[in-house]
Design an enzyme around this catalytic site. Structure first.
Site, short mmCIF file in Angstrom:
data_model
loop_
_atom_site.label_atom_id
_atom_site.label_comp_id
_atom_site.label_asym_id
_atom_site.label_seq_id
_atom_site.Cartn_x
_atom_site.Cartn_y
_atom_site.Cartn_z
N ARG A 115 0.86 -1.20 0.00
CA ARG A 115 0.00 0.00 0.00
C ARG A 115 0.88 1.24 0.00
O ARG A 115 2.09 1.13 0.24
CB ARG A 115 -0.94 0.00 1.20
CG ARG A 115 -0.22 0.04 2.53
CD ARG A 115 -1.21 0.08 3.70
NE ARG A 115 -0.51 0.06 4.97
CZ ARG A 115 -1.11 0.02 6.15
NH1 ARG A 115 -2.42 -0.02 6.22
NH2 ARG A 115 -0.42 0.00 7.26
N ASN A 153 -5.13 7.48 4.51
CA ASN A 153 -4.66 6.88 5.75
C ASN A 153 -3.21 7.24 5.97
O ASN A 153 -2.36 6.94 5.13
CB ASN A 153 -4.77 5.35 5.68
CG ASN A 153 -4.46 4.71 7.01
OD1 ASN A 153 -5.17 4.91 7.99
ND2 ASN A 153 -3.36 3.97 7.06
N GLU A 154 -2.94 7.92 7.08
CA GLU A 154 -1.57 8.23 7.49
C GLU A 154 -0.72 8.76 6.32
O GLU A 154 0.20 8.07 5.86
CB GLU A 154 -0.91 7.02 8.15
CG GLU A 154 -1.57 6.67 9.46
CD GLU A 154 -0.97 5.44 10.12
OE1 GLU A 154 -0.23 4.69 9.46
OE2 GLU A 154 -1.25 5.23 11.30
N GLU A 310 -6.58 5.29 16.07
CA GLU A 310 -6.08 3.91 16.10
C GLU A 310 -5.13 3.76 17.28
O GLU A 310 -4.31 4.65 17.53
CB GLU A 310 -5.24 3.60 14.86
CG GLU A 310 -5.97 3.50 13.56
CD GLU A 310 -5.00 3.19 12.41
OE1 GLU A 310 -3.89 2.66 12.65
OE2 GLU A 310 -5.35 3.52 11.27
N TRP A 318 4.54 -5.21 13.38
CA TRP A 318 5.55 -4.65 12.48
C TRP A 318 6.82 -4.21 13.20
O TRP A 318 7.70 -3.62 12.59
CB TRP A 318 4.95 -3.49 11.68
CG TRP A 318 4.08 -2.58 12.47
CD1 TRP A 318 2.72 -2.65 12.59
CD2 TRP A 318 4.47 -1.47 13.29
NE1 TRP A 318 2.25 -1.67 13.42
CE2 TRP A 318 3.30 -0.92 13.87
CE3 TRP A 318 5.70 -0.89 13.61
CZ2 TRP A 318 3.31 0.17 14.74
CZ3 TRP A 318 5.70 0.20 14.46
CH2 TRP A 318 4.53 0.72 15.02
N GLU A 358 -1.01 -8.31 8.04
CA GLU A 358 -1.25 -7.86 9.42
C GLU A 358 -1.94 -8.92 10.28
O GLU A 358 -2.55 -8.60 11.29
CB GLU A 358 -2.08 -6.57 9.38
CG GLU A 358 -1.37 -5.50 8.59
CD GLU A 358 -1.99 -4.11 8.75
OE1 GLU A 358 -3.09 -3.92 8.25
OE2 GLU A 358 -1.36 -3.25 9.38
N LYS A 359 -1.82 -10.20 9.87
CA LYS A 359 -2.59 -11.23 10.59
C LYS A 359 -2.10 -11.46 12.02
O LYS A 359 -2.84 -11.99 12.85
CB LYS A 359 -2.62 -12.54 9.82
CG LYS A 359 -1.29 -13.13 9.46
CD LYS A 359 -1.52 -14.41 8.67
CE LYS A 359 -0.25 -14.89 8.00
NZ LYS A 359 0.19 -13.97 6.92
N PHE A 360 -0.88 -11.04 12.34
CA PHE A 360 -0.41 -11.21 13.72
C PHE A 360 -0.59 -9.95 14.57
O PHE A 360 -0.03 -9.84 15.65
CB PHE A 360 1.05 -11.67 13.73
CG PHE A 360 1.22 -13.03 13.10
CD1 PHE A 360 0.52 -14.12 13.59
CD2 PHE A 360 2.05 -13.20 12.00
CE1 PHE A 360 0.62 -15.37 12.98
CE2 PHE A 360 2.18 -14.44 11.39
CZ PHE A 360 1.46 -15.54 11.88
N HIS A 361 -1.34 -9.00 14.03
CA HIS A 361 -1.63 -7.77 14.79
C HIS A 361 -2.82 -8.04 15.70
O HIS A 361 -3.78 -8.69 15.30
CB HIS A 361 -1.98 -6.65 13.80
CG HIS A 361 -1.92 -5.27 14.36
ND1 HIS A 361 -2.82 -4.81 15.28
CD2 HIS A 361 -1.06 -4.26 14.13
CE1 HIS A 361 -2.51 -3.54 15.59
NE2 HIS A 361 -1.44 -3.19 14.91
#
Ligand code: GAL
Length: 679
Positions: A115, A153-154, A310, A318, A358-361
């Site tokens: 992204r 976003n950001e 957020e 990350w 981002e699955k481990f977030h």
């Protein structure tokens, strides 16, 4: 243009998170809205990562799924912060317009599958985001679920700077506008050094990778240009939404991670300021970093309530080691943001992602589901925030200010500084931490801001200072203020050129010293500074300081300039200027700031270690948020009603380890006024 509120129409404190239902089947949507109600969620952010679903092929839009989602949320009483998807254009966009990709300083064109890889300078990108934003605004401006807009976003993350041909063209146009003619540019950039004179605008390029260090003034201007170009993208989208919709519009800043955007300038463009905050896992006192970010966000918001858009329920994904939050830590973090002015507490993200990067977030609903510590704590937080509703709209008053100037940080971060060990981050942290531990709340300010009313002002990292801003600081001191400046202050002007007269010259009136030489130390070396009849240890940096009117309060015992001034105090007009020419830790700073407090008439709070106390002031009530970050139970002299425990406290708040209390009590100033009226 329609007139607009600055806060979304919502009951109580905003609570919720990013919601990405496009990653889930419909039956999960239904469970989600029911669980959101259970948790007390009243606001979710949707649509930020949906461009490829909303516009599957160029010019063909599909809003059916978003219609269904917004209706579902609305039917369950959940309001929507509607995102625009401009941070992640779809595959067709890059296939059709390959030259819109970001190019790195090394000339590498950044690929798809991630992204934030689009050039903010590409005209085709501008057209596409305006088209998308206007379609969204037309369709959803009047949807009852939509209470605010969230553009992009950001900005600036993961990459801000772009060296594409589009970027080079836009940079030249920006420079022409800034300097008017090449003589002015050559003078500002000091192009006489290393034979860089420009005689044709087309010869100027973005500061890409070169054999040696690139002109720092050029790099600083490139940072300013990049910031302005990103802001222009925001404004393009904002204005088409504004033309149609009446809800407030924001974009999420990242006060503690990404410093490529100048939050002061951006705050003027948004209706309400919002921030994303993630703890730095390696920092054992990460809650102090959190306070810095929260105070900065409140400050750029001009003291008005802001929105934490957020943060995380536990670990992120990350950082090198993604340390999870301990039981109670998420609540402490959330309520610390609230204490420092946030009127909304949101997370990334509602439901943990099964797929992708981002699955481990962590998330509000973790992979383990609702029978989990995290979800239970989320529900508890939702209930606590309902009890905290009276704080909404109240404000934080700080007596002390600290300078925070993004442009100076950009300049200081460039290459070939006297020492890589002296960083603005570490300097700000040391001074801020000292004040935090003394229970002193600070506002952040720019050096050109009106400083009247602040009892003292700290400049931990003001490497770059214009003559005009120096004048403002000198006048503040002359009229009774107290200024504390740290090493490497006012080395250069706004073009990164050393001040005529030498380092610190423009602040000589306030500080009463001249700096002859910067004398950084070797890695891990330290020196002693004699303060009164004992010594404190200092690291990283020393300076050869010659007082002109200041008195010496601390002397180097050893190191490069033994017996010379290390810490000075200067009476100037009605005020005082302190100069601290070396690096002291938060602990070592204690003995210096004690004297500053005395000069400024500030009384530090006598707090137990690791206890945070911040007061928000409402119309006729004040709310003191007490957060016990320590491992011990503490007693605090507070009286009032503990809103969370729903208990009256007569004179002492007993706060268990790790716990938070919000005590409402009459505002002391109002008390004072009443007393005066009655006498
Ligand atoms: C933020 C970003 C979110 C998510 C989060 C993870 O920077 O806005 O989309 O990626 O990080 O921590």
């Amino acid at each position: 243009m329609l007139s607009r509120p600055v806060w979304p129409q919502l009951e109580g404190i905003a609570f919720g998170g990013d919601y990405n239902p496009e990653q889930w089947p419909r039956e999960v949507w239904q469970q989600d809205v029911e669980l959101m109600r259970k948790a007390g969620v009243n606001l979710v952010t949707v649509g930020m990562w949906s461009w490829s679903l909303l516009e599957p092929t160029e010019g063909d839009f599909d809003f059916a799924w978003l219609d269904e989602l917004l209706d579902l949320l609305h039917d369950h009483g959940i309001a929507v912060d509607l995102g625009t998807p401009s941070a992640a254009p779809p595959a067709w966009f890059f296939a059709r317009y390959p030259h819109t990709r970001v190019v790195t300083a090394d000339g590498v064109s950044l690929g798809f599958g991630s992204r934030g890889m689009v050039s903010p300078h590409a005209p085709e990108y501008h057209e596409a985001i305006v088209r998308m934003a206007s379609k969204l605004a037309e369709r959803y401006a009047d949807h009852p679920a939509v209470r605010m807009w969230h553009v992009h976003n950001e900005y600036g993350a993961p990459v801000a700077e772009d060296h594409s041909d589009n970027a080079a063209r836009a940079f030249r146009a920006w420079l022409k506008d800034r300097y008017g003619d090449l003589d002015a540019l050559n003078a500002a950039w000091g192009t006489a050094v290393w034979s860089q004179h420009y005689r044709d605008w087309d010869h100027i390029n973005t500061p890409g990778t070169a054999p040696s260090v690139v002109n720092p003034a050029q790099k600083l201007d490139f940072a300013r240009f990049t910031d302005a170009a990103l802001r222009k993208c925001f404004i393009l989208e904002r204005d088409v939404i504004r033309a149609r919709a009446s809800q407030p519009i924001t974009t999420n800043f990242m006060a503690n991670q990404h410093w490529g955007i100048d939050m002061w300038a951006w705050a003027d463009e948004v209706d309400l300021v919002s921030d994303d905050h993630y703890l730095v896992a390696e920092d054992e006192d990460a809650h102090i970093g959190l306070s810095i970010a929260a105070d900065l966000t409140r400050s750029v918001a001009g003291g008005k309530p802001w929105l934490l858009l957020e943060h995380s329920t536990s670990g992120v994904n990350w950082q090198p080691r993604n340390v999870g939050k301990r039981p109670g830590e998420m609540a402490r973090n959330s309520l610390a943001h609230l204490a420092r002015g946030a009127d909304g507490i949101m997370f990334f993200q509602w439901r943990a992602a099964r797929h992708g990067q981002e699955k481990f977030h962590s998330a509000m609903i973790p992979h383990a589901g609702t029978d989990s510590r995290v979800f239970r704590e989320v529900c508890q937080l939702g209930a606590d925030l309902r009890k905290a509703a009276p704080l909404k709209g109240s404000s934080v008053k700080a007596d002390v200010a600290m300078l925070w100037d993004f442009q100076s940080f950009w300049a200081q971060d460039l290459e070939w500084r006297p020492s890589v060990d002296l960083t603005h981050k570490s300097q700000i942290r040391a001074y801020y931490e000292r004040l935090w531990r003394d229970g002193i709340t600070v506002d952040f300010v720019l050096p050109g801001h009106d400083l009247t009313g602040y009892k003292f002002v700290v400049a931990p990292a003001q490497y770059m200072l214009s003559e005009a801003d120096a004048h403002n600081l000198n006048s503040y001191v002359a009229s009774g203020g107290v200024l504390v400046a740290a090493p490497f202050t006012a080395a250069v002007d706004e073009n990164d050129a050393v001040h005529v007269g030498g380092y610190l010259a423009p602040l000589e009136p306030a500080l009463g010293v001249r700096v002859e030489e910067y004398l950084p130390l070797r890695k891990r070396a330290s020196v002693n500074v004699q303060l009164g009849d004992s010594n404190v240890g200092a690291t990283i940096w020393t300076e050869h300081v010659e007082p002109t009117s200041a008195e010496v309060r601390g002397t180097y015992v050893d190191g490069p300039v033994p017996d010379k001034a290390a810490i000075t105090r200067n009476a100037h007009g009605k005020g005082v200027g302190w100069y601290i020419s070396t690096c002291l830790s938060a602990r070592e700073l204690q003995r210096v700031v004690e004297q500053v407090y005395a000069d400024a008439g500030v009384r530090p709070a006598d707090l137990p270690a690791d206890v945070e106390l911040v007061t928000r002031i409402g119309e006729d009530t004040a709310y003191t948020v007490a957060i016990n970050h320590s491992e011990q139970k503490v007693s605090l002299p507070l009286a009032g009603i503990d809103l969370l425990a729903d208990e009256e406290i007569s004179h002492t708040l007993e706060l268990e380890r790790g716990k938070v209390a919000i005590v409402s009590h009459p505002h002391p100033l109002i008390d004072e006024l009443n007393r005066k009226e009655n006498t």
